[in-house]
Structure formats: structure tokens, C-alpha cells
Write a protein that holds these residues in place. Structure first.
Motif, PDB file in Angstrom:
ATOM      1  N   ALA A   1      21.093  -5.745 -11.899  1.00  0.00           N
ATOM      2  CA  ALA A   1      19.670  -5.449 -11.772  1.00  0.00           C
ATOM      3  C   ALA A   1      18.862  -6.227 -12.801  1.00  0.00           C
ATOM      4  O   ALA A   1      19.280  -6.357 -13.951  1.00  0.00           O
ATOM      5  CB  ALA A   1      19.451  -3.947 -11.979  1.00  0.00           C
ATOM      6  N   VAL A   2      17.711  -6.721 -12.356  1.00  0.00           N
ATOM      7  CA  VAL A   2      16.742  -7.358 -13.255  1.00  0.00           C
ATOM      8  C   VAL A   2      15.371  -6.821 -12.855  1.00  0.00           C
ATOM      9  O   VAL A   2      15.016  -6.830 -11.675  1.00  0.00           O
ATOM     10  CB  VAL A   2      16.763  -8.902 -13.136  1.00  0.00           C
ATOM     11  CG1 VAL A   2      15.697  -9.525 -14.033  1.00  0.00           C
ATOM     12  CG2 VAL A   2      18.136  -9.460 -13.480  1.00  0.00           C
ATOM     13  N   LEU A   3      14.622  -6.337 -13.849  1.00  0.00           N
ATOM     14  CA  LEU A   3      13.276  -5.844 -13.558  1.00  0.00           C
ATOM     15  C   LEU A   3      12.455  -6.934 -12.877  1.00  0.00           C
ATOM     16  O   LEU A   3      12.571  -8.118 -13.220  1.00  0.00           O
ATOM     17  CB  LEU A   3      12.580  -5.409 -14.849  1.00  0.00           C
ATOM     18  CG  LEU A   3      13.131  -4.150 -15.511  1.00  0.00           C
ATOM     19  CD1 LEU A   3      12.472  -3.940 -16.871  1.00  0.00           C
ATOM     20  CD2 LEU A   3      12.925  -2.927 -14.619  1.00  0.00           C
ATOM     21  N   VAL A   4      11.622  -6.532 -11.934  1.00  0.00           N
ATOM     22  CA  VAL A   4      10.851  -7.470 -11.117  1.00  0.00           C
ATOM     23  C   VAL A   4      10.102  -8.488 -11.969  1.00  0.00           C
ATOM     24  O   VAL A   4      10.136  -9.689 -11.691  1.00  0.00           O
ATOM     25  CB  VAL A   4       9.863  -6.701 -10.204  1.00  0.00           C
ATOM     26  CG1 VAL A   4       8.969  -7.661  -9.445  1.00  0.00           C
ATOM     27  CG2 VAL A   4      10.618  -5.804  -9.243  1.00  0.00           C
ATOM     28  N   GLU A   5       9.445  -8.035 -13.002  1.00  0.00           N
ATOM     29  CA  GLU A   5       8.622  -8.939 -13.812  1.00  0.00           C
ATOM     30  C   GLU A   5       9.431  -9.936 -14.644  1.00  0.00           C
ATOM     31  O   GLU A   5       8.871 -10.861 -15.226  1.00  0.00           O
ATOM     32  CB  GLU A   5       7.650  -8.141 -14.698  1.00  0.00           C
ATOM     33  CG  GLU A   5       8.320  -7.181 -15.646  1.00  0.00           C
ATOM     34  CD  GLU A   5       8.519  -5.762 -15.091  1.00  0.00           C
ATOM     35  OE1 GLU A   5       8.505  -4.829 -15.912  1.00  0.00           O
ATOM     36  OE2 GLU A   5       8.722  -5.595 -13.870  1.00  0.00           O
ATOM     37  N   TYR A   6      10.758  -9.773 -14.663  1.00  0.00           N
ATOM     38  CA  TYR A   6      11.627 -10.699 -15.405  1.00  0.00           C
ATOM     39  C   TYR A   6      12.502 -11.542 -14.480  1.00  0.00           C
ATOM     40  O   TYR A   6      13.372 -12.276 -14.945  1.00  0.00           O
ATOM     41  CB  TYR A   6      12.507  -9.915 -16.388  1.00  0.00           C
ATOM     42  CG  TYR A   6      11.714  -9.309 -17.512  1.00  0.00           C
ATOM     43  CD1 TYR A   6      11.457 -10.023 -18.677  1.00  0.00           C
ATOM     44  CD2 TYR A   6      11.182  -8.024 -17.410  1.00  0.00           C
ATOM     45  CE1 TYR A   6      10.719  -9.480 -19.715  1.00  0.00           C
ATOM     46  CE2 TYR A   6      10.437  -7.473 -18.440  1.00  0.00           C
ATOM     47  CZ  TYR A   6      10.206  -8.204 -19.581  1.00  0.00           C
ATOM     48  OH  TYR A   6       9.467  -7.661 -20.605  1.00  0.00           O
ATOM     49  N   ARG A   7      12.275 -11.449 -13.195  1.00  0.00           N
ATOM     50  CA  ARG A   7      13.064 -12.223 -12.232  1.00  0.00           C
ATOM     51  C   ARG A   7      12.636 -13.687 -12.231  1.00  0.00           C
ATOM     52  O   ARG A   7      11.564 -14.042 -12.707  1.00  0.00           O
ATOM     53  CB  ARG A   7      12.923 -11.630 -10.833  1.00  0.00           C
ATOM     54  CG  ARG A   7      13.606 -10.281 -10.729  1.00  0.00           C
ATOM     55  CD  ARG A   7      13.516  -9.690  -9.357  1.00  0.00           C
ATOM     56  NE  ARG A   7      14.102  -8.350  -9.365  1.00  0.00           N
ATOM     57  CZ  ARG A   7      13.935  -7.471  -8.408  1.00  0.00           C
ATOM     58  NH1 ARG A   7      13.224  -7.768  -7.335  1.00  0.00           N
ATOM     59  NH2 ARG A   7      14.491  -6.279  -8.497  1.00  0.00           N
ATOM     60  N   HIS A   8      13.507 -14.501 -11.688  1.00  0.00           N
ATOM     61  CA  HIS A   8      13.273 -15.944 -11.527  1.00  0.00           C
ATOM     62  C   HIS A   8      13.208 -16.666 -12.878  1.00  0.00           C
ATOM     63  O   HIS A   8      12.537 -17.681 -13.013  1.00  0.00           O
ATOM     64  CB  HIS A   8      12.029 -16.222 -10.679  1.00  0.00           C
ATOM     65  CG  HIS A   8      12.059 -15.486  -9.369  1.00  0.00           C
ATOM     66  ND1 HIS A   8      12.955 -15.785  -8.371  1.00  0.00           N
ATOM     67  CD2 HIS A   8      11.337 -14.433  -8.931  1.00  0.00           C
ATOM     68  CE1 HIS A   8      12.772 -14.947  -7.367  1.00  0.00           C
ATOM     69  NE2 HIS A   8      11.802 -14.118  -7.681  1.00  0.00           N
ATOM     70  N   LYS A   9      13.929 -16.114 -13.855  1.00  0.00           N
ATOM     71  CA  LYS A   9      14.031 -16.745 -15.175  1.00  0.00           C
ATOM     72  C   LYS A   9      15.479 -17.128 -15.478  1.00  0.00           C
ATOM     73  O   LYS A   9      15.786 -17.558 -16.573  1.00  0.00           O
ATOM     74  CB  LYS A   9      13.520 -15.795 -16.267  1.00  0.00           C
ATOM     75  CG  LYS A   9      12.047 -15.482 -16.158  1.00  0.00           C
ATOM     76  CD  LYS A   9      11.600 -14.598 -17.309  1.00  0.00           C
ATOM     77  CE  LYS A   9      10.095 -14.370 -17.240  1.00  0.00           C
ATOM     78  NZ  LYS A   9       9.575 -13.831 -18.499  1.00  0.00           N
ATOM     79  N   GLY A  10      16.377 -16.891 -14.500  1.00  0.00           N
ATOM     80  CA  GLY A  10      17.783 -17.220 -14.688  1.00  0.00           C
ATOM     81  C   GLY A  10      18.612 -16.113 -15.316  1.00  0.00           C
ATOM     82  O   GLY A  10      19.791 -16.305 -15.606  1.00  0.00           O
TER      83      GLY A  10
END
Length: 158
Positions: free
Chosen positions: A86-95
């Protein structure tokens, strides 16, 4: 930074899991009624139990804040299952998800295994393709009567 979690961080990790899986629950119309076991509805008690049973649990920290989570559990064959990435939505697309997968692979190798399995919503082609890009191979699917979606299975083997 990725590190093993402490027991007193479980409530924060449960919130990360719930918020992260909420987007998928909305996308696939999953509710407490039709899919009560979905991670978007997880209760802290479940993670406390897993922690106390010795499950390997890890957090991804961004500036000291837990923004990602995953766990590994060893099965009877000596292989590992990856759960609740899981990755919080606001921290996605950062690898961060990719970093957690690489960390999990390295951890499994360090322990002496060479296989990781996952289960996911088969219809979530975006997620399946993402795992494929990281070396996971689709191994099958199964429809369960109690779930409103098909479960897909993938594995990574060294």
C-alpha cells in the motif's frame, strides 16, 4: 526509507492500508457488505494478530512519516507471500511501490528463498501490468463465490 515496523505503529499502518485500498474499493464497487475482508475495511486487530504471530511487516517512510506498507509471510513450502502492498494516494507515482518490491525481493533472498507470490483483483489490469513490469508472472485466476471479483495470482521467481 523502508524498515520493519514496531508494534506501536500498527494503528498508523492500518490507516495507510485502509486509505490506500479505498481507491480500489471505490473503483470496483467493493463495500463492507459485498467484500468485508477487503483491506479498505481492515481493523487494527487483524494486524496486531499478524504481528504477534511473527509476520514480517514493513513501512515506507517519507520524511519520517509512514506513507507505505507491506508484509511478507512464509508458507509451508518455504516461499513468501506478499500482502497489503500500500502507498497513500498522495505519495503514489514516486517509485515507492517499486522500492518496496525490490526491498521485499532482497529480504526474501536474504532469508534464503527465491519465490514471492501475490493475489490481486484479476480485473485490475493496471496493477497486474505494474507487477509484470517488476518481474512477476501471471500464474492463474480463480472465482470465489464470496467475492465480487476474480482473484488473480502472480509470482516472482529468481
Amino acid at each position: 526509507m523502508i524498515r520493519q515496523i514496531e508494534r506501536d505503529e500498527i494503528k498508523v499502518c492500518v490507516e495507510v492500508i485502509r486509505k490506500s485500498f479505498e481507491t480500489i474499493a471505490q473503483q470496483f464497487n467493493l463495500t463492507k457488505e459485498n467484500c468485508p475482508g477487503n483491506a479498505s475495511f481492515m481493523k487494527a486487530e487483524k494486524l496486531y494478530k499478524q504481528y504477534d504471530e511473527g509476520r514480517l511487516m514493513f513501512a515506507y517512510l517519507d520524511n519520517g512519516i509512514i506513507v507505505g506498507y507491506f508484509s511478507l509471510i512464509k508458507n509451508d513450502a518455504g516461499n513468501f507471500e506478499l500482502n497489503n502492498l500500500a502507498v497513500l494516494v498522495e505519495y503514489r507515482h514516486k517509485g515507492y511501490g517499486r522500492e518496496m518490491i525490490i526491498f521485499a525481493i532482497d529480504k526474501v533472498r536474504e532469508i534464503g528463498s527465491n519465490k514471492i507470490t501475490i493475489g490481486l483483483i484479476e480485473e485490475n489490469t493496471k496493477l497486474r501490468n505494474w507487477y509484470s513490469s517488476l518481474g512477476f508472472i501471471h500464474t492463474g485466476k480463480r472465482k470465489y463465490k464470496h467475492l465480487p471479483f476474480t482473484v488473480g495470482f502472480m509470482k516472482w521467481v529468481q
